[in-house]
Design an enzyme around this catalytic site. Structure first.
Site, short mmCIF file in Angstrom:
data_model
loop_
_atom_site.label_atom_id
_atom_site.label_comp_id
_atom_site.label_asym_id
_atom_site.label_seq_id
_atom_site.Cartn_x
_atom_site.Cartn_y
_atom_site.Cartn_z
N GLU A 1 37.60 37.08 31.40
CA GLU A 1 38.21 35.76 31.51
C GLU A 1 39.73 35.88 31.69
O GLU A 1 40.32 35.24 32.56
CB GLU A 1 37.89 34.97 30.22
N ASP B 1 41.85 34.76 35.03
CA ASP B 1 42.89 33.72 34.96
C ASP B 1 44.21 34.21 35.53
O ASP B 1 44.79 33.59 36.42
CB ASP B 1 43.11 33.30 33.50
N SER C 1 35.96 28.41 35.01
CA SER C 1 37.06 29.27 34.58
C SER C 1 37.86 29.79 35.75
O SER C 1 39.00 30.19 35.59
CB SER C 1 36.51 30.50 33.86
#
Ligand SMILES: *[C@@H]1O[C@H](CO)[C@@H](O)[C@H](O)[C@H]1NC(C)=O
Ligand SMILES: *[C@@H]1O[C@H](CO)[C@@H](O)[C@H](O)[C@H]1NC(C)=O
Ligand SMILES: *[C@@H]1O[C@H](CO)[C@@H](O)[C@H](O)[C@H]1NC(C)=O
Length: 590
Positions: free
Chosen positions: A299, A303, A510
Site C-alpha cells: 500500500e 501510494d 487505493s
C-alpha cells in the site's frame, strides 16, 4: 419504625454529601453493541491495574460555525472563498463550552483524577489522560475485556458498551478506548495484489511524453497495465510543469505498520518516469510510527510511487502513524489506544502549516465504527478542510458491500455496507475505473449511501437526479437520505508498482485516491503559483462548476451483497461519482 429509621438514615447520607456528586451515579448508556464486533474474540477480563490512555472528546461549542466556515471558504461563489482558517481560528471554533470543561473536570476529580495530570488539545476539545481499567470501569459503568483479532492475532482492551452520567451526555461527544475496535493493524487497506494480470517492466511512452508534452491518444496497453504515462496522458497532466514547489506539498497518510521505501521509489522512477529519477519523499513518524526501509509495504509503495510520479517535482510527505503494541498482559506499559485516524488527526491539526493535499487509502464498513466515534473523526476532517487542505480517501474495494452484508444491530438484515471515512461528507471520496477509450467503472469500486451522515447540500441535486433514475430498485438496501459516495473516481486496476525491487500489479481504490490526489496537487500548484489560495475542501467546487472538468463515466457497475450493485450512468452515480479528472479542463475552470 425500623423502616422510617432507614429512610431517615438514607436521607441523612444524601445530605452529608454535596448535592452535586449525586449526579455522577446517574449513568445512561452512551454507546452499546448488541454483539462482539465481527473478527474479534473475547479472551479474558482486562486486569484492574492495567493502564490505558483515555481520550475524551468534548462537544465543540461552535461546531455549526466551523461547518459554515468550511462551506463558505470552499464555495467558489462565496465571498469568503479561499480565505482558509488558521490553526488558531479553527481552535477558537472547536473550543468546548466553559460549562462542559467545568463539569468534565468535576467528574474527573470525583474519580480521583487531577486536572493537572490531563493534557488538552490546542482547542481544548480533546482531553487525554492515563487511567487504570478499574478507574475507567467505574467512570463509564462498564467492564473492559481483552479481545483478540482473528486474522491479525492482535489484542486490544475494549468494551461492548459504555455509559456516562446523564448530565454529561450534552457535553461529551465520545470517549476512547471504548467500543471502537478498529486498530491500525486490523483496518482494511483498499489495495490488493493482482496475480493473473500482465505486468510490464518499462514504460514505452515516457520519452514521447517528455519530448512532446502530450500523446495524441492514450496507449491501448493502458487498458491492461497502468503506468505513470497512462495516467499522465489519460488525465491530461503531462504538459504542466509545477511552479510552486517551495510551498505546495502532498501528504500520504499511512497506517498498518506499512513503510514506503526510498530504494523502491528510485527503481520505479528509473523504469517508469526517468525524468523524475532522484526525486524523493520525506517521512514523518507520528505517535511511534516506524520507518523500516527493509520492509516495504504494498500500500505504502503504491501510494508514494504514484503520488510522486504525477506530482513531481512537488514535495511528498509520507506519514507513518504508530504503532505501539496495544496490550501486553504481563507488562506495566500503558497501552496506547492505538486507534487509527485520531492519533494522526490530532498530530496534523496541531501543526501550524499543513500540506494542501492529502490522500489516505483505508476504510472500514461504516457499521463497525460507532457513530459517536465516526462523527468525531469526520468533524476533525472538517477542521483540516477549513485550514485549506484537500482530503482524498479511497472509497473502498467492496462494491456495494463485501461478504454477507448483514447488519450488526441484532436483526441480521442484509443491507449495502457504506465505507467510512469515505462516507464522511467533509472528505472527497474516490472510486475506481479501468480500461481506456472509454474508462469503465471497475467492479470492486465501493459506493453507496451513508447511514450516519445526511446528504450534504452540495450534492443534493446530483444525488436526487440519480435516485430518480434508480427508482425503487434496492430501496430496502440503502438509506436514500444519506450522503452518497464516491464523489469522483480514477483508474484502479493493475498499477505497476515496485516492491522489494521487482514490479507487481496492484489494484484497488487505493490506487485511485493517490492518482486523483496527484492531479489535485497540480491544480493546487497552479492556484498557488497564480497567487491564489489552494483549493481546500473540493466537493462544493466539484459538484458546482468543477464538474465540467471531469470525464463522466457511464458504464460498469459495483456488485456486492449478492446483488448486481449500482450501475454507472450519466451524471453522478454511487460507483464512479462525478467522474475522472481532466487536469487541462479543470485548470481552465479555476
Ligand atoms: C502541539 O504542539 C506543541 C508545539 O510543538 C507541543 O508542545 C504540544 O505538546 C502539542 N500538543 C499536542 C496535543 O500534541
Ligand atoms: C438514514 O440516514 C439518516 C441520515 O441521513 C440517519 O439519521 C438515519 O438513522 C439512517 N437510517 C438508518 C436506518 O440507518
Ligand atoms: C487537455 O487540456 C487542454 C488544456 O490544457 C484542453 O485543451 C484539452 O482539450 C484537454 N485534452 C483532453 C483530451 O481533454
Amino acid at each position: 419504625m425500623l423502616r422510617s429509621l432507614v429512610l431517615v438514615l438514607a436521607a441523612a447520607s444524601v445530605w452529608a454529601k454535596p448535592l452535586l456528586e449525586k449526579r455522577w451515579d446517574d449513568l445512561e448508556v452512551k454507546h452499546a453493541w448488541v454483539e462482539t464486533p465481527r473478527g474479534w474474540t473475547y479472551t479474558q477480563a482486562a486486569p484492574a491495574e492495567h493502564k490505558m490512555e483515555m481520550r475524551i472528546g468534548l462537544k465543540q461549542n461552535r461546531l455549526d460555525d466551523l461547518i459554515n466556515s468550511l462551506y463558505q471558504v470552499s464555495d467558489p461563489a462565496h465571498e469568503r472563498y479561499g480565505q482558509h482558517l488558521s490553526k488558531e481560528q479553527v481552535e477558537e471554533l472547536v473550543k468546548p463550552h466553559p460549562d462542559s470543561v467545568d463539569l468534565v473536570e468535576q467528574w474527573l476529580e470525583h474519580h480521583g483524577i487531577q486536572v493537572a495530570d490531563t493534557h488538552r488539545s490546542g482547542g481544548g476539545d480533546w482531553v487525554k489522560l492515563i487511567v487504570t481499567v478499574d478507574q475507567a470501569e467505574r467512570m463509564l459503568g462498564t467492564k473492559y475485556n481483552v479481545y483478540q483479532h482473528e486474522s491479525t492475532s492482535e489484542t486490544v482492551v475494549r468494551t461492548l458498551s459504555y455509559s456516562l452520567p446523564s448530565v454529561l451526555h450534552a457535553h461529551i461527544q465520545v470517549i476512547t478506548p471504548t467500543t471502537y475496535f478498529g486498530t491500525i493493524k486490523s483496518m482494511k487497506a483498499t489495495s490488493f495484489r493482482e496475480t493473473g494480470l500482465p505486468t510490464v517492466d518499462k514504460d514505452d511512452f515516457q520519452n514521447e511524453l517528455a519530448s512532446l508534452g502530450s500523446l495524441a491518444t492514450v496507449p491501448s496497453s493502458c487498458s491492461s497495465t497502468i503506468t505513470p504515462s497512462c495516467l499522465r496522458a489519460l488525465y491530461n497532466t503531462s504538459s504542466y510543469t509545477p511552479q510552486a514547489t517551495s510551498t505546495n506539498q502532498l501528504g500520504v497518510a499511512g497506517y498498518l505498520g506499512e513503510y514506503a521505501t526510498h530504494s523502491d521509489l528510485q527503481t520505479f522512477l528509473q523504469k517508469f518516469r526517468s525524468d523524475a529519477a532522484g526525486a524523493d519523499f520525506t517521512v514523518v513518524q507520528v505517535n511511534g510510527g516506524g520507518n523500516d526501509q527493509s520492509n516495504p509495504g504494498t500500500e505504502a509503495n503504491l501510494d508514494i510511487q504514484y503520488t510522486e510520479s504525477i506530482s513531481y517535482p512537488t514535495p511528498n510527505i509520507y506519514y507513518s502513524t504508530g504503532g505501539s503494541p496495544p496490550y501486553i498482559s504481563d507488562s506495566e506499559t500503558t497501552s496506547n489506544t492505538n486507534e487509527p485516524y485520531l492519533d494522526w488527526l490530532n498530530y496534523i491539526l496541531n501543526q501550524t502549516s499543513v500540506p494542501q493535499t492529502f490522500t489516505t487509502s483505508y476504510g472500514d464498513d461504516e457499521q463497525t465504527v460507532p457513530i459517536d466515534y465516526a462523527t468525531s473523526v469526520c468533524n476533525l476532517y472538517a477542521q483540516l478542510g477549513a485550514r485549506g487542505s484537500s482530503i482524498l480517501f479511497s472509497s473502498g474495494d467492496f462494491g456495494v458491500g463485501g461478504g454477507q452484508c448483514t447488519s450488526n444491530d441484532g436483526t441480521d438484515t442484509v443491507k449495502f455496507q457504506p465505507i467510512f471515512p469515505a462516507s464522511c461528507p467533509y472528505v472527497t471520496s474516490v472510486g475506481g475505473t479501468y480500461k481506456v477509450n472509454p474508462e469503465v467503472a471497475v467492479d470492486f469500486s465501493s459506493g453507496g449511501f451513508s447511514n450516519y451522515f445526511a446528504r450534504p447540500s452540495y450534492q443534493s441535486s446530483a444525488v436526487s437526479t440519480f435516485l430518480t433514475s434508480l427508482g425503487s430498485s434496492y430501496s430496502d438496501m440503502y438509506n436514500s437520505s444519506g450522503r452518497g459516495f464516491p464523489d469522483v473516481s480514477a483508474q484502479g486496476r493493475n498499477f505497476q508498482v515496485v516492491i522489494d525491487g521487482s514490479t507487481s500489479g496492484v489494484s484497488g481504490t487505493s490506487a485511485s485516491s493517490p492518482t486523483f490526489a496527484g492531479v489535485v496537487t497540480l491544480l493546487n500548484d497552479y492556484r498557488i503559483a497564480s497567487g491564489k489560495a489552494p483549493l481546500g475542501f473540493l466537493n462544493p467546487w466539484l459538484y458546482g462548476t468543477g464538474v465540467d472538468g471531469l470525464n463522466d463515466i457511464t458504464s460498469g457497475s459495483n456488485p456486492g451483497c449478492d446483488t448486481d450493485g449500482f450501475t454507472a450512468r450519466a451524471g453522478w452515480d454511487p460507483v464512479t461519482g462525478l467522474g475522472t479528472p481532466d487536469f487541462g479542463k479543470l485548470q481552465a475552470l479555476l
